[in-house]
Design a protein around this motif. Structure first.
Motif, PDB file in Angstrom:
ATOM      1  N   ARG A 313      35.834  28.157  33.826  1.00 33.45           N
ATOM      2  CA  ARG A 313      34.407  28.354  34.092  1.00 33.45           C
ATOM      3  C   ARG A 313      34.039  29.823  34.352  1.00 33.45           C
ATOM      4  N   VAL A 314      35.034  30.689  34.413  1.00 33.92           N
ATOM      5  CA  VAL A 314      34.748  32.103  34.657  1.00 33.92           C
ATOM      6  C   VAL A 314      34.526  32.800  33.328  1.00 33.92           C
ATOM      7  N   ARG A 315      33.365  33.423  33.184  1.00 35.48           N
ATOM      8  CA  ARG A 315      33.063  34.079  31.908  1.00 35.48           C
ATOM      9  C   ARG A 315      33.793  35.405  31.792  1.00 35.48           C
ATOM     10  N   ASN A 316      33.638  36.282  32.786  1.00 36.73           N
ATOM     11  CA  ASN A 316      34.321  37.573  32.781  1.00 36.73           C
ATOM     12  C   ASN A 316      34.593  38.008  34.212  1.00 36.73           C
ATOM     13  N   VAL A 317      35.529  38.947  34.347  1.00 39.10           N
ATOM     14  CA  VAL A 317      35.853  39.529  35.642  1.00 39.10           C
ATOM     15  C   VAL A 317      35.492  41.010  35.591  1.00 39.10           C
ATOM     16  N   LEU A 318      34.715  41.463  36.569  1.00 40.82           N
ATOM     17  CA  LEU A 318      34.373  42.879  36.667  1.00 40.82           C
ATOM     18  C   LEU A 318      35.172  43.473  37.817  1.00 40.82           C
ATOM     19  N   ASP A 386      23.270  35.983  33.929  1.00 37.55           N
ATOM     20  CA  ASP A 386      23.120  34.693  34.594  1.00 37.55           C
ATOM     21  C   ASP A 386      24.365  33.837  34.401  1.00 37.55           C
ATOM     22  N   GLU A 387      25.469  34.460  33.953  1.00 34.58           N
ATOM     23  CA  GLU A 387      26.705  33.714  33.694  1.00 34.58           C
ATOM     24  C   GLU A 387      27.598  33.721  34.930  1.00 34.58           C
ATOM     25  N   ARG A 388      28.622  32.846  34.844  1.00 40.61           N
ATOM     26  CA  ARG A 388      29.556  32.693  35.969  1.00 40.61           C
ATOM     27  C   ARG A 388      30.609  33.797  35.878  1.00 40.61           C
ATOM     28  N   ASN A 389      30.324  34.952  36.504  1.00 36.22           N
ATOM     29  CA  ASN A 389      31.265  36.059  36.530  1.00 36.22           C
ATOM     30  C   ASN A 389      31.893  36.188  37.911  1.00 36.22           C
ATOM     31  N   VAL A 390      32.909  37.009  37.994  1.00 32.82           N
ATOM     32  CA  VAL A 390      33.515  37.334  39.287  1.00 32.82           C
ATOM     33  C   VAL A 390      33.596  38.857  39.397  1.00 32.82           C
ATOM     34  N   ILE A 391      33.197  39.388  40.524  1.00 38.38           N
ATOM     35  CA  ILE A 391      33.361  40.815  40.815  1.00 38.38           C
ATOM     36  C   ILE A 391      34.517  40.969  41.801  1.00 38.38           C
ATOM     37  N   LEU A 392      35.486  41.782  41.433  1.00 38.98           N
ATOM     38  CA  LEU A 392      36.565  42.183  42.334  1.00 38.98           C
ATOM     39  C   LEU A 392      36.348  43.656  42.655  1.00 38.98           C
ATOM     40  N   MET A 393      36.260  43.970  43.917  1.00 41.01           N
ATOM     41  CA  MET A 393      35.978  45.353  44.296  1.00 41.01           C
ATOM     42  C   MET A 393      37.175  45.943  45.024  1.00 41.01           C
ATOM     43  N   ASP A 394      37.708  47.020  44.457  1.00 45.20           N
ATOM     44  CA  ASP A 394      38.832  47.721  45.070  1.00 45.20           C
ATOM     45  C   ASP A 394      38.297  48.698  46.113  1.00 45.20           C
ATOM     46  N   GLU A 395      39.168  49.028  47.098  1.00 47.32           N
ATOM     47  CA  GLU A 395      38.745  49.918  48.188  1.00 47.32           C
ATOM     48  C   GLU A 395      37.395  49.454  48.726  1.00 47.32           C
ATOM     49  N   ALA A 396      37.343  48.166  49.051  1.00 51.14           N
ATOM     50  CA  ALA A 396      36.068  47.528  49.393  1.00 51.14           C
ATOM     51  C   ALA A 396      35.447  48.102  50.666  1.00 51.14           C
ATOM     52  N   HIS A 397      36.224  48.826  51.457  1.00 52.84           N
ATOM     53  CA  HIS A 397      35.677  49.389  52.693  1.00 52.84           C
ATOM     54  C   HIS A 397      34.675  50.498  52.416  1.00 52.84           C
ATOM     55  N   ARG A 398      34.706  51.075  51.189  1.00 54.89           N
ATOM     56  CA  ARG A 398      33.804  52.196  50.955  1.00 54.89           C
ATOM     57  C   ARG A 398      33.059  52.105  49.619  1.00 54.89           C
ATOM     58  N   LYS A 406      22.753  45.050  47.195  1.00 53.89           N
ATOM     59  CA  LYS A 406      21.567  44.190  47.033  1.00 53.89           C
ATOM     60  C   LYS A 406      21.103  44.168  45.578  1.00 53.89           C
ATOM     61  N   ARG A 407      21.075  45.342  44.936  1.00 52.09           N
ATOM     62  CA  ARG A 407      20.615  45.398  43.548  1.00 52.09           C
ATOM     63  C   ARG A 407      21.544  44.622  42.618  1.00 52.09           C
ATOM     64  N   ILE A 408      22.869  44.829  42.786  1.00 56.31           N
ATOM     65  CA  ILE A 408      23.829  44.180  41.882  1.00 56.31           C
ATOM     66  C   ILE A 408      23.835  42.675  42.110  1.00 56.31           C
ATOM     67  N   LYS A 409      23.774  42.240  43.368  1.00 58.81           N
ATOM     68  CA  LYS A 409      23.773  40.805  43.649  1.00 58.81           C
ATOM     69  C   LYS A 409      22.526  40.137  43.066  1.00 58.81           C
ATOM     70  N   ALA A 410      21.414  40.839  43.119  1.00 59.53           N
ATOM     71  CA  ALA A 410      20.179  40.267  42.548  1.00 59.53           C
ATOM     72  C   ALA A 410      20.272  40.158  41.029  1.00 59.53           C
ATOM     73  N   ALA A 411      20.942  41.131  40.406  1.00 60.21           N
ATOM     74  CA  ALA A 411      21.061  41.132  38.939  1.00 60.21           C
ATOM     75  C   ALA A 411      22.127  40.158  38.444  1.00 60.21           C
ATOM     76  N   PHE A 412      23.055  39.764  39.324  1.00 57.20           N
ATOM     77  CA  PHE A 412      24.146  38.846  38.951  1.00 57.20           C
ATOM     78  C   PHE A 412      24.115  37.644  39.910  1.00 57.20           C
ATOM     79  N   PRO A 413      23.138  36.769  39.779  1.00 55.43           N
ATOM     80  CA  PRO A 413      22.946  35.700  40.773  1.00 55.43           C
ATOM     81  C   PRO A 413      24.057  34.665  40.806  1.00 55.43           C
ATOM     82  N   LYS A 414      24.793  34.489  39.709  1.00 56.95           N
ATOM     83  CA  LYS A 414      25.864  33.479  39.680  1.00 56.95           C
ATOM     84  C   LYS A 414      27.254  34.121  39.718  1.00 56.95           C
ATOM     85  N   THR A 415      27.310  35.320  40.243  1.00 59.04           N
ATOM     86  CA  THR A 415      28.579  36.048  40.331  1.00 59.04           C
ATOM     87  C   THR A 415      29.091  36.009  41.766  1.00 59.04           C
TER      88      THR A 415
END
Length: 1003
Positions: A313-318, A386-398, A406-415
């Motif tokens: 069900r995962v379309r792509n991983v960013l 609007d697809e089922r993506n996953v965002i993995l963020m490295d060095e997430a502390h910064r 807020k902008r990215i979450k709004a643009a990727f509502p199903k991620t």
């Protein structure tokens, strides 16, 4: 409990975990397992084979294909195959081309996968040993392939690590070839201890630092072997361990196995995704993983990205980072870890490219690597999904600020977002005005913490090192006006030429201590480690680079910074300076002309990082002569912000900091130094500060306490100051190197005991086995701890300040009870002598010392001084002159000392009357050595009832380190001896083993 009873218990436990014990395939020779594998191939490929089983010729072709596996990396690629099915190509005798299926990575605990145990398999034809009797404990077979090898040791034995050395010996014998090349993981088990390791690529690559224990889901060490078997070796755990939990590293032709916390974090993320899929609810905040810097987050994040991309069900991983250079570095790592079939699904993209890529309906999901700035820019330009993506963020502390998120979450509502960080943002960041937090916590962005592995956990497991931190007060800073503001200090002090000259001179003064290897028989190899110098801005980087070129032209220094970093003033000059540095680098190392490459900054930085990490093509240690003709080693790289995060290199052991840091960024920078390697050479990562020592000492303590205790989750927690007990814990847990005086005081009773056994000068070899064993155990510990002191900068004979239990100076001084390098060499020599006398099952691994004795034979003592002392004794044979010679040769091992003592006896008896020079002394020693060897050979021959002349002739043909099959002259001599002695088949094997072992022991 006897070993065979323990083995029975292990097998019984494995049976309870779903394995089938094959008694009919146990206690047999290795060829029987080939026959068994052939049966399984026929069964699993019955449809492809169209009812015609493999002929002998066809099976021989399959064996030839498998024989191409030269390393466990090769075997892993064959197991993985394509689409989760490992195959071997076959051209049938009727001309049909087939892919014979050998392994099913996706069919875990079901389908065509079968799980079997065999034990006591005998290998009778190993290519690199004369022995005919190699017998292993246990192997685990999946579909007939031996994927795991278990060696057991009863804990009543002196050293259970004998099993590790046994595995290494099996590798050296050539056991892991053909069918047995599929052994991916090795286990060492005793009743209350269990470890595992990915099979190394060669016998030289076995390293106990990469032999891992297991922690359960609560972070507790698992020491009960039966619990370990249940959690690690059961089904499906073992199947997953040798497939999804293995990482093939193409950059080193190496195979890595994930550690318990990496496996658990990966599982936690996948379970979180499956839960959302099952209940049909998509949450944006998936969670975050806190794994301390240096614990292998890159490996974990790659494996997570790969497994998420495989979910239906995962379309792509960013995969998102916050700097361009980290994108490129991550891409290189991901490509290196990926199977060939997956490589094309990993892409670096810019914002406008991502927009096109997300709209493209590809058959398979991809992993797209992009900077957070690039993604945010694309979102501002209208990118949505609007697809089922996953965002993995490295060095997430910064990597994420409030508005950007807020902008990215709004643009990727199903991620769904998952974060990886070694230093999460806690509320303490806001309280202490840490700019990297940007008023948003890691929890706020990613949701709950899914898994934690702190620096304290990692140091306890031996996965990373603690820190040896020192603070230098530069005179120019100390003399500065105490009322100056930070801006005034920067302008009047830190950017001044005298200040920077003092900093460089301080580094040069301590260069040998910081960058040399361990002491082996009085000798330290220089420039074994590399350093990073972090300055406060690009202008400072350029200034320090020019100073090092001027003040230390012999050092190999590079500098780098990225366009992402703030330029300040004079940006065009800074670009010109970087181009000049790149040109210098190209000219010295003979690299490509980076200025004319497609991406100059990336290619230049990649080359620097590969040199520091010893990755291809810089993964071979060169001799001094080779370094002179084709330089490879880089001593120091000067940076501003680059390489202070996300860069791993075990050969970097020191970072110099001319900048102020705190909290997470401070831990990140310090952690560039704490990757593990030989702990005699690198017991801690070294950190040296050049600004505001008292402030930085406080910052270091506070940061380490935050990131070992678990972080402050509330404002109230953040207000609490670390108490004395928490600060002392940093030393007790080896997070900070203990003070030199503490280590010296701890060593005092151990050194006293060694002197009681071997004399104050360590000149006496203990005679009883009891004392020999005691001496070996204590001396090995003392050797390691003295090495740690030396690596911290302790100079033999010097006195250091003593401290009380609260860490306060007492006003007293203490010094190590080993006064100089000669006495330390004497201790190492006696340790080696004693170890040679111990039974094999009680010996300690002293490879480095043995090599050093041979390599530095004439550097261990002053040879010119020895000649002078011997000539003095020739002139006047009084006891005092003999004593002077014997005292001088104490650092030599017993064999070398014995030669000089024979010469002393010869002087007394009148055999030597002419003065020696170095050449004539060498000649006399060679003559004595030859006579002693002949005497030993004839004595051994007589003891074993062999013809002494024939054994002497065989020894004349012996070549150290050359196998019998590669030495036809020696083989011919041995064949003649065996024929004349009328030796039987098994007697022949014992004779050859014994003879070669005897020859090898002769020096």
């Amino acid at each position: 409990m006897a070993e065979n009873k323990f083995e029975d218990a292990v097998i019984e436990k494995l049976k309870n975990e779903g394995w089938t014990y094959r008694k009919d395939l146990s206690g047999v020779t290795a060829p029987h397992l080939y026959d068994h594998w052939r049966e399984i191939l026929n069964q699993n490929n019955a449809r492809k084979l169209d009812g015609k089983e493999l002929t002998d010729g066809e099976f021989a072709l399959i064996k030839q294909e498998v024989a191409k596996n030269k390393t466990p990396y090769d075997a892993q690629l064959m197991l993985a195959g394509s689409g989760g099915v490992g195959t071997v190509p076959l051209l049938r005798e009727d001309g049909t081309k087939l892919e014979i299926e050998i392994f099913y990575g996706d069919e875990v605990a079901g389908g065509r996968s079968r799980y079997e145990i065999v034990n006591q398999i005998t290998f009778t034809d190993l290519p690199y040993t004369l022995s005919k009797k190699r017998r292993i404990d246990v192997m685990l077979l999946i579909n007939g392939l031996p994927v795991a090898h278990i060696e057991e040791k009863d804990e009543s034995l002196q050293n259970q690590w004998n099993a590790f050395e046994q595995l290494q010996k099996y590798d050296g014998d050539g056991m892991y070839t053909g069918l047995f090349s599929f052994v991916q993981v090795q286990f060492i088990l005793s009743q209350h201890s269990a470890h595992y390791l990915a099979r190394p690529r060669s016998t030289e690559d076995y390293n106990k630092d990469f032999c891992f224990g297991w922690r359960d889901d609560n972070g507790k060490d698992v020491t009960d072997t039966m619990t370990f078997i249940h959690q690690v070796m059961g089904i499906p755990a073992l199947h997953r361990l040798v497939t999804v939990n293995m990482i093939p590293d193409e950059s080193n032709d190496n195979l890595m196995v994930m550690r318990s916390y990496q496996i658990q974090a990966t599982r936690a993320i996948l379970d979180r995704m499956r839960t959302m899929d099952a209940n049909g609810l998509i949450e944006k905040e998936g969670g975050y993983v806190w794994h301390t810097t240096g614990s292998g987050k890159t490996v974990t994040s790659f494996k997570v990205a790969q497994l998420l991309a495989a979910m239906p069900r995962v379309r792509n991983v960013l995969f998102i980072v916050d700097r361009v250079d980290l994108i490129n570095q991550t891409f290189e790592n991901f490509k290196s870890y990926a199977y060939k079939t997956f490589e094309d699904r990993i892409q670096v993209v810019k914002g406008h490219e991502l927009k096109k890529a997300l709209k493209h309906r590809k058959a398979a999901s991809h992993i797209f690597l992009i900077t957070v700035q690039g993604l945010d820019k694309a979102v501002k330009a209208g990118l949505t999904s609007d697809e089922r993506n996953v965002i993995l963020m490295d060095e997430a502390h910064r990597s994420a600020s409030g508005d950007t998120v807020k902008r990215i979450k709004a643009a990727f509502p199903k991620t769904t977002w998952f974060g990886f960080t070694g230093t999460p943002n806690f509320y303490s960041d806001e309280v202490n005005d840490v700019t990297t937090s940007r008023a948003i916590s890691t929890y706020d962005v990613f949701g709950k913490r899914l898994h934690r592995y702190t620096i304290k956990d990692a140091i306890g497991d031996g996965n990373v090192l603690g820190f040896d931190v020192t603070y230098s007060t530069v005179d120019v800073e100390a003399d500065a006006n105490t009322e100056w503001t930070e801006e005034e200090l920067e302008r009047e002090v830190y950017t001044s030429l005298p200040y920077r000259q003092e900093v460089v001179q301080d580094i040069l003064n301590h260069w040998a201590d910081d960058h040399s290897g361990p002491i082996e028989m009085g000798v330290r190899q220089p420039n074994q480690f590399h350093g990073i110098f972090a300055a406060s801005g690009k202008q400072a980087v350029v200034a320090y680079y020019n100073l090092f070129r001027e003040m230390a032209p012999e050092l190999r220094v590079a500098m780098t910074y990225s366009r992402d970093e703030a330029n300040g003033v004079g940006s065009s000059d800074l670009q010109a300076a970087l181009k000049k540095a790149m040109t210098d680098y190209t000219a010295f190392f003979g690299t490509q002309d980076f200025l004319n490459s497609r991406n100059p900054e990336r290619d230049y930085l990649n080359d620097i990082t590969k040199r520091l990490a010893h990755k291809k093509p810089y993964n071979h240690r060169l001799t001094a002569a080779e370094e002179a003709t084709m330089p490879q080693r880089l001593d120091l790289v000067i940076v501003s912000d680059q390489l202070l995060t996300g860069f791993d290199a075990k050969y970097v052991n020191v970072i110099y900091l001319d900048k102020l840091l705190k909290e997470g960024m401070l831990i990140q920078a310090m952690s560039r130094t704490n990757r593990t390697i030989d702990k005699n050479a690198k017991p801690h990562g070294k950190v040296r500060f050049f600004r505001k020592g008292e402030l930085m000492e406080e910052n270091v303590r506070n940061a380490l306490i935050i990131y070992t205790k678990g972080g402050n989750d509330t404002i109230e927690d953040a207000k609490k100051q670390p108490d004395d007990s928490e600060q002392q814990d940093l030393f007790d847990d080896d997070i900070l190197a203990p003070k030199m005086a503490t280590q010296i005081n701890d060593l005092a009773p151990k050194i006293a005991r060694l002197k009681a056994i071997a004399g104050d000068d360590f000149s006496q070899t203990p005679r009883s086995e009891k004392e020999q064993l005691e001496f070996a155990v204590i001396a090995a510990e003392v050797n390691q701890k003295v090495q740690r002191l030396v690596q911290q900068g302790y100079a033999f004979g010097s006195a250091v300040d003593d401290f009380d239990e609260k860490g306060k100076p007492t006003g007293e001084k203490v010094r190590l009870a080993i006064q100089d390098k000669d006495r330390f060499s004497a201790l190492q020599a006696r340790l080696n002598d004693v170890n040679e006398l111990l039974p094999d099952d009680k010996k300690i691994d002293l490879t480095n010392i043995k090599v050093a004795i041979d390599l530095y034979n004439h550097e261990i003592i002053d040879y010119d001084k020895l000649v002078e002392l011997l000539n003095t004794y020739i002139d006047d044979t009084i006891p005092a002159n003999r004593d002077a010679v014997e005292d001088h040769i104490t650092p030599m091992d017993d064999d070398n000392r014995s030669e000089i003592e024979d010469i002393l006896d010869g002087i007394e008896s009148g055999d030597y009357t002419e003065h020696f020079d170095t050449d004539s002394l060498q000649h006399a020693r060679r003559t004595i050595r030859t006579e002693k060897k002949e005497l030993k050979i004839r004595r051994w021959s007589a003891d074993n009832n062999y013809n002494g002349n024939a054994i002497m002739e065989a020894y004349d043909c012996y070549l150290p380190g050359v196998g019998l099959n590669d030495n036809p002259k020696l083989k011919d001599r041995i064949d003649k001896i065996e024929e004349s002695e009328n030796l039987g088949f098994f007697e022949t094997a014992d004779f050859e083993d014994g003879l070669l072992a005897f020859f090898s022991a002769l020096k």
